[in-house]
Design an enzyme around this catalytic site. Structure first.
Site, PDB file in Angstrom:
ATOM      1  N   GLY A  44       4.481  37.448 -20.787  1.00 62.53           N
ATOM      2  CA  GLY A  44       4.281  36.964 -19.417  1.00 62.53           C
ATOM      3  C   GLY A  44       2.859  37.177 -18.926  1.00 62.53           C
ATOM      4  O   GLY A  44       2.272  36.311 -18.264  1.00 62.53           O
ATOM      5  N   CYS A  45       2.285  38.327 -19.255  1.00 62.65           N
ATOM      6  CA  CYS A  45       0.928  38.639 -18.818  1.00 62.65           C
ATOM      7  C   CYS A  45      -0.084  37.745 -19.536  1.00 62.65           C
ATOM      8  O   CYS A  45      -1.086  37.332 -18.946  1.00 62.65           O
ATOM      9  CB  CYS A  45       0.630  40.113 -19.053  1.00 62.65           C
ATOM     10  SG  CYS A  45       1.763  41.181 -18.135  1.00 62.65           S
ATOM     11  N   THR A  46       0.184  37.448 -20.793  1.00 65.01           N
ATOM     12  CA  THR A  46      -0.689  36.548 -21.543  1.00 65.01           C
ATOM     13  C   THR A  46      -0.649  35.161 -20.918  1.00 65.01           C
ATOM     14  O   THR A  46      -1.703  34.551 -20.667  1.00 65.01           O
ATOM     15  CB  THR A  46      -0.264  36.500 -23.025  1.00 65.01           C
ATOM     16  OG1 THR A  46      -0.416  37.813 -23.577  1.00 65.01           O
ATOM     17  CG2 THR A  46      -1.096  35.507 -23.808  1.00 65.01           C
TER      18      THR A  46
END
EC number: 1.11.1.24
Length: 160
Positions: A44-46
């Site tokens: 998700g952060c990527t």
């Protein structure tokens, strides 16, 4: 002190990728998107970082700088930035001073266990260093477009 809408943001000393020490006041004169993510190099952060990366020119056209922040080490942030080709700096907030100032450390459940971690959140700060808008509990899909629309609106409205 926790920052709320209408407050001037604190001028904390922060460690940014490139090994630079920065202060948030260095960004005055431009609008600032400060987004917090739970952990570098996770799916998700990527995706969120890639979405900001891909919209960076549009943010720049709206006189807006992007900064990502998490509790990861500087080394983890450097690796994340290089691997994803991010065209903005990431902040390493291992002492959680920035996270606490923006109240993004929240209780979470992970694999059925209670823990605390960074709640995915984004803050839009105007050119005078005043918090104008915030998004908490962010879902990645469509988020960057919403923040960009707000940044464009801020860029075209007269100072408050």
């Amino acid at each position: 002190m926790t920052v709320s809408i209408g407050d001037t943001i604190p001028n904390l000393d922060l460690t940014a990728t490139g090994g630079r020490s920065v202060k948030l006041s260095e960004y005055q004169g431009k609008h600032l998107v400060l987004y917090f993510y739970p952990k570098a190099s996770t799916p998700g952060c990527t995706q969120e970082g890639q979405n900001f990366r891909d919209a960076a020119e549009a943010f720049a056209a709206a006189n807006t700088v992007i900064l990502g922040a998490s509790r990861d080490s500087l080394k983890a942030q450097e690796t994340f930035k290089a691997k994803q080709g991010f065209n903005f700096d990431l902040l390493s907030d291992q002492d959680e001073a920035l996270c606490r100032a923006f109240d993004v450390i929240k209780p979470k459940k992970m694999f059925g266990k209670d823990t605390v971690g960074v709640e995915r959140s984004t803050f839009l700060i105007d050119a005078a260093g005043v918090l104008r808008q915030e998004w908490r509990g962010v879902k990645v899909k469509g988020h960057v477009e919403e923040v960009l629309a707000a940044a464009r609106s801020l860029a075209t409205s007269p100072p408050a």
